[in-house]
Design an enzyme around this catalytic site. Sequence first.
Site, PDB file in Angstrom:
ATOM      1  CG  ASN A  11      -1.742   1.199   1.405  1.00 22.23           C
ATOM      2  OD1 ASN A  11      -1.810   2.038   0.499  1.00 22.23           O
ATOM      3  ND2 ASN A  11      -2.389   1.336   2.556  1.00 22.23           N
ATOM      4  CD1 TRP A  12       3.661   1.303  -2.809  1.00 26.78           C
ATOM      5  CD2 TRP A  12       3.887   2.683  -4.567  1.00 26.78           C
ATOM      6  NE1 TRP A  12       4.618   0.780  -3.638  1.00 26.78           N
ATOM      7  CE2 TRP A  12       4.771   1.598  -4.720  1.00 26.78           C
ATOM      8  CE3 TRP A  12       3.852   3.669  -5.557  1.00 26.78           C
ATOM      9  CZ2 TRP A  12       5.626   1.486  -5.831  1.00 26.78           C
ATOM     10  CZ3 TRP A  12       4.685   3.554  -6.658  1.00 26.78           C
ATOM     11  CH2 TRP A  12       5.574   2.481  -6.797  1.00 26.78           C
ATOM     12  CE  LYS A  13      -0.118   3.159   4.832  1.00 23.46           C
ATOM     13  NZ  LYS A  13       0.035   3.238   6.282  1.00 23.46           N
ATOM     14  CD  GLU A 167      -3.030  -2.396   7.464  1.00 18.26           C
ATOM     15  OE1 GLU A 167      -1.987  -2.662   6.866  1.00 18.26           O
ATOM     16  OE2 GLU A 167      -3.633  -1.317   7.318  1.00 18.26           O
ATOM     17  N   GLY A 232       3.096  -1.086   4.162  1.00 16.11           N
ATOM     18  CA  GLY A 232       3.078   0.330   3.794  1.00 16.11           C
ATOM     19  C   GLY A 232       4.464   0.784   3.378  1.00 16.11           C
ATOM     20  N   GLY A 233       5.151   1.477   4.291  1.00 13.55           N
ATOM     21  CA  GLY A 233       6.442   2.099   3.976  1.00 13.55           C
ATOM     22  C   GLY A 233       7.437   1.201   3.268  1.00 13.55           C
TER      23      GLY A 233
HETATM   24  P1  13P Z   1       3.380   0.498   7.499  1.00  6.76           P
HETATM   25  O1  13P Z   1       3.882  -0.805   6.902  1.00  6.76           O
HETATM   26  O2  13P Z   1       4.086   1.693   6.924  1.00  6.76           O
HETATM   27  O3  13P Z   1       3.376   0.435   8.987  1.00  6.76           O
HETATM   28  O4  13P Z   1       1.852   0.664   7.038  1.00  6.76           O
HETATM   29  C1  13P Z   1       0.981  -0.394   7.195  1.00  6.76           C
HETATM   30  C2  13P Z   1      -0.278  -0.080   6.481  1.00  6.76           C
HETATM   31  O5  13P Z   1      -1.060   0.748   6.914  1.00  6.76           O
HETATM   32  C3  13P Z   1      -0.538  -0.780   5.220  1.00  6.76           C
HETATM   33  O6  13P Z   1      -1.843  -0.577   4.788  1.00  6.76           O
END
Ligand code: 13P
Length: 248
Positions: A11-13, A167, A232-233
Amino acid sequence: MSQPTRLVAGNWKMNGAAGALREAHALAESLAKEPARARVALFPPAILIHRMAEQVKGSGVQVGAQDCHPESSGAYTGDLSAEMLHEAGARLVILGHSERRTGYRESDADVAAKVQAALRAGLEPVVCAGESLTQRDAGQALEVVAAQLQGSLPDSLDGLPFAIAYEPVWAIGTGRTPTVEQVEAVHGRIHDLLTARFSNGASVPVLYGGSVKPSNAAELLHARGVDGALVGGASLKAHDFLPIIRAA
Ligand code: 13P
């Protein structure tokens, strides 16, 4: 009943301008040479879906969206429908992420309406749930996650492909992760709920998300009841995401 197919999702957000497509390209090249054991999907900002889908074609990497509107069209300034995302090349959609539940006050009913929209458009929903730190500390994690999912999953999902992502809100972007025992307890509860409610419940993958990185991926991904990860990151760079995929 078949086992869940493992899924590692990035998830690149709201990160990654057009230049970041080179990361998707690097990932696709590497996976074309040495295929992953798990399914792999990337969820870039919506404006990159079309280009990314073209770029990773034939590599096995799927592309998804991070949200959709419940309606198929209309006067909803700034929104995108599930049909539009599908047309752009998305095949999955993340729904009910905690950043949307919190930042946009999305309720379980809102998420359920979006799941219906995804199904209408032929997108596979990845439905998220997770407890806050206060709820965790109060010993409410299992019931909070179960209640969120009961309210966010419409009965119409029965028999169709979808995935769940657990999550914990306090683990997202913080570098903190639950213990393996905590993860296994929540995943077990989710699997029970899915099996009780859906005829295909036993084959629905339940992903873990929250501060997954190369150094902790193997431990989290091999916990009982964990069928993949929502990252995410660490999904923004092929260099970090690949070892997570290989650990699945
Ligand atoms: P991180 O891996 O950056 O903690 O984010 C998790 C997330 O929200 C994936 O949807």
